[in-house]
Design an enzyme around this catalytic site. Structure first.
Site: not given
Ligand code: ATP
Length: 332
Positions: A123, A170, A203, A227, A231
């Site tokens: 980053y 890693k 991994d 990051d 998720d």
């Molecule tokens: P970033 O890279 O900016 O973190 P991302 O590419 O990980 O974004 P998000 O915008 O976080 O993507 O969304 C990923 C998925 O999760 C999408 O399908 C979105 O609709 C769903 N999502 C994210 N936040 C919410 C929320 N608060 N409520 C419902 N669905 C959500």
């Protein structure tokens, strides 16, 4: 009255921010919101998606509640989120991931805190084209930043009665950079003999998280793995809609959900505001409004117990309907 910077963001940002502000207000916490706009919408007028005034506001107020902000791709701007974290030296990204009562998931024993280094790694944004077919991206890991984040993780573990810190890297492939991160983590770990310290490759960590998340406690990671893994841990407890976060530095803190701006559901009143509400609860604890923070969390949990869920959790409630239900529970 405490002044707090409010960054509304874009995509679902304004919808979930409005939910959080309404709930905080209904709980009777008096906050003077210093509203700051950022992102694609301000570029034309101010020449940048992150004007200096936003950074100055957070610096001055010391605390911010932030919604996701999209940085337009291909326009030459650095990520708003990354820049804000760097400028304010918000070196620790704290992402607690714990099962939420009544939210059904595949697992019942998730209680993990992701501590992600927030200022360097890939980053750092040091990239170049070597020739038209080859790009280089530099991964920067320093001893100072690695020791600082490791110290944060162990201090967090100590203060929150946690017994295990696992450093995730890693290092078998990135021998020098991730190797340095581990060296720093080991040195700091030696100062905390009462907290168990383990190391795991990223991994294997992902697989183990999916198979048996209950074995993990505090995860300590460099920026990129942090990051991705956060998720994954969000997915263990119901998805991005419920995953809270905070960016913490020596002098200020920015509380924000883990998720992005979710453009696919923006403007449809479908977003789940839980992630920003839980982030706001932590913000209230940070400013010593602990009683109100607990009140809001209880009202949120009661709403789930009542069977009210947004679509991402299999329910039919809208963002505003869900928010109103929480406010009703606050008042009971
Ligand atoms: P970033 O890279 O900016 O973190 P991302 O590419 O990980 O974004 P998000 O915008 O976080 O993507 O969304 C990923 C998925 O999760 C999408 O399908 C979105 O609709 C769903 N999502 C994210 N936040 C919410 C929320 N608060 N409520 C419902 N669905 C959500």
């Amino acid at each position: 009255m405490k002044t707090i910077t409010l960054i509304q963001g874009d995509g679902i940002g304004p919808e979930i921010t409005s939910a959080a502000v309404k709930i905080i207000d209904a709980a009777g916490v008096k906050i003077d919101w210093d509203v700051q706009t950022a992102g694609a919408d301000v570029i034309d007028k101010e020449g940048s998606p992150l004007p200096m005034r936003v950074i100055q506001s957070v610096r001055k107020n010391g605390t911010a509640l932030k919604s996701p902000v999209t940085t337009p791709i291909g326009k030459g701007f650095r990520s708003v989120n990354v820049t804000l974290r760097k400028e304010l030296d918000l070196y620790a990204n704290l992402r607690p991931c714990c099962n939420i009562p009544s939210v059904k998931t595949r697992y019942e024993n998730v209680d993990i805190v992701v501590v992600r280094e927030n200022t360097e790694d890939l980053y750092a944004g040091v990239e170049e084209m070597i020739n038209k077919d080859t790009a280089h991206s530099i991964k920067i890991i320093t001893r100072q930043a690695s020791e600082r984040i490791a110290k944060f993780a162990f201090e967090y573990a100590l203060k929150n009665n946690r017994s295990l810190v696992s450093a995730v890297t890693k290092a078998n492939i990135c021998k020098l950079s991730d190797g340095l991160f581990l060296e720093a983590a080991r040195r700091i770990a030696s100062e905390y003999p009462n907290i168990q310290y383990k190391e795991i490759l990223v991994d294997n960590c992902c697989m183990q998280l999916v198979q048996n998340p209950g074995q993990f406690d505090v995860l300590l990671l460099p920026n990129l793995y942090g990051d991705i893994v956060s998720d994954l841990t969000a997915g263990l407890i119901g998805g991005l809609g419920v995953a809270q976060g905070a960016n913490i530095g020596e002098n200020c803190a920015v509380f924000e959900p883990v998720h992005g701006s979710a453009p696919d559901i923006a403007g449809q009143n479908k977003a789940n505001p839980t992630a920003i509400i839980l982030s706001a609860v932590e913000m209230l604890n940070y400013i010593n409004e602990n009683k109100k923070a607990a009140m809001i969390k209880n009202a949120l949990f009661k709403t789930f117990k009542d069977g009210i869920f947004t679509a991402d959790l299999g329910g039919t409630s809208s963002c505003t309907g869900f928010t109103d239900a929480i406010i009703k529970n606050l008042q009971e």
